[in-house]
Write an enzyme that holds these catalytic residues in place. Structure first.
Site, PDB file in Angstrom:
ATOM      1  N   LEU A 115       0.882  -1.168   0.000  1.00  0.00           N
ATOM      2  CA  LEU A 115       0.000   0.000   0.000  1.00  0.00           C
ATOM      3  C   LEU A 115       0.917   1.214   0.000  1.00  0.00           C
ATOM      4  CD1 LEU A 115      -2.657  -0.979   2.722  1.00  0.00           C
ATOM      5  CD2 LEU A 115      -2.957  -1.029   0.240  1.00  0.00           C
ATOM      6  N   ASP A 116       0.584   2.237  -0.796  1.00  0.00           N
ATOM      7  CA  ASP A 116       1.493   3.380  -0.846  1.00  0.00           C
ATOM      8  C   ASP A 116       1.457   4.150   0.480  1.00  0.00           C
ATOM      9  OD1 ASP A 116      -0.868   4.855  -2.963  1.00  0.00           O
ATOM     10  OD2 ASP A 116      -0.327   5.762  -1.052  1.00  0.00           O
ATOM     11  N   VAL A 117       2.402   5.035   0.656  1.00  0.00           N
ATOM     12  CA  VAL A 117       2.630   5.684   1.942  1.00  0.00           C
ATOM     13  C   VAL A 117       1.397   6.436   2.444  1.00  0.00           C
ATOM     14  CG1 VAL A 117       3.616   7.796   0.929  1.00  0.00           C
ATOM     15  CG2 VAL A 117       4.278   7.106   3.253  1.00  0.00           C
TER      16      VAL A 117
END
Length: 305
Positions: A115-117
């Site tokens: 999952l992106d930041v």
């Protein structure tokens, strides 16, 4: 080229597990020709099947060997907060998703996808690399569901475009479903599903129709929901039924054991011990003083757990 035997392990792994040094130390012993297996000098990269008759020696001294324990597939559900990176180590020292997970002995947690930041929500981890790889492979088409808060003008034409497909820089993409969940003005919530895990795919799909994503939370992976009541940064290990659901989803054999059941049983046993100790203490306290004094040391021993 012949296939490697099924029940073999690298020699340095066997000896490290048995307490004869770190893997790196054992590799230097192998390179120096100091280790033999059944009378033959071993070399770096050798694999060995440990049997009762196997004789492994270091400098001629017979070594005690510990057999490998059965590896149990474990799966963890983690509520990733915004701001954490899906990497083991960050050179800038930023927090990563591995920081809070429980430590393991003889295994390690592997993230199932990323999952992106700036995305929060359900992130699965497992100790089984094959399970992780299969779940992440695009051919498996495991469905993911996200709760999305978007900002911008949205109409039926844009929703239709998002479900029929749009062209992104890395190829066509679409949502399987888009369902409205409420909101006010230009800020609205939707739940969307898709079966791919391309980088920032949910955000890029909405951006392709001129809409910005302001919040993104993954709430489901396959049939595994983000556990209710789990706080951000919290984790919970999945039981045998959910673990086997994921394994069967990608055509892996079912597990027969679970660490979760063992740990729950241990907690139950400990709780029962405490209850029994409290009960004994109550019984001792209710006796006449003369009897308590005569049996004092025995009573004290009985209340220990």
């Amino acid at each position: 080229m012949s296939a490697k035997p099924q029940n073999t392990e690298k020699l340095q792994k066997i000896l490290a597990r048995s307490g004869h040094g770190s893997r790196r130390e054992i590799e230097t012993f192998l390179q120096a020709g100091r280790i033999s297996v059944d009378g033959k000098i071993a070399t770096l990269g050798d694999r060995v099947e440990v049997k009762a008759s196997t004789k492994i020696r270091l400098d001629g001294r017979l070594l005690a060997i510990k057999e490998a324990e059965k590896e149990i597939c474990r799966v963890m559900a983690y509520y990733k907060p915004e701001g954490e990176l899906c990497t083991r180590h960050d050179p800038e020292g930023r927090p990563t998703v591995f920081t809070r997970l429980p430590k393991l002995t003889g295994a390690r947690w592997i993230a199932v996808g990323r999952l992106d930041v700036n995305t929060s929500g359900l992130l699965l981890f497992t100790t089984d690399g094959e399970l992780a790889n299969r779940l992440m492979h695009p051919s498996r088409e495991v469905e993911r569901e996200y709760a999305v808060r978007v900002f911008g003008e949205i109409n039926d034409a844009k929703i239709r475009q998002l479900t029929q497909g749009v062209q992104l820089e890395d190829g066509p993409a679409s949502f399987k479903t888009v369902s409205y969940r409420g909101g006010e003005g230009m800020n609205q919530w939707f739940n969307v599903t898709l079966t791919e895990g391309r980088n920032r795919e949910v955000r890029r799909l909405w951006e392709s129709v001129g809409v910005q994503v302001s919040r993104l939370i993954r709430v489901r992976y396959g049939d595994i929901d983000l556990p209710k009541g789990l706080p951000r940064g919290g984790w919970t290990e999945l039981g045998l039924e959910q673990t086997n659901y994921l394994r069967e989803l990608v055509e892996l054999p079912a597990e027969t054991e679970s660490k979760v059941a063992v740990e729950r049983d241990q907690r139950r046993i400990k709780a029962n011990q405490i209850r029994r100790a409290v009960k004994r203490h109550t019984q001792v306290a209710s006796r006449p003083a003369s009897k308590r004094q005569s049996s004092g040391p025995t009573a004290k021993r009985r209340t220990r757990i």
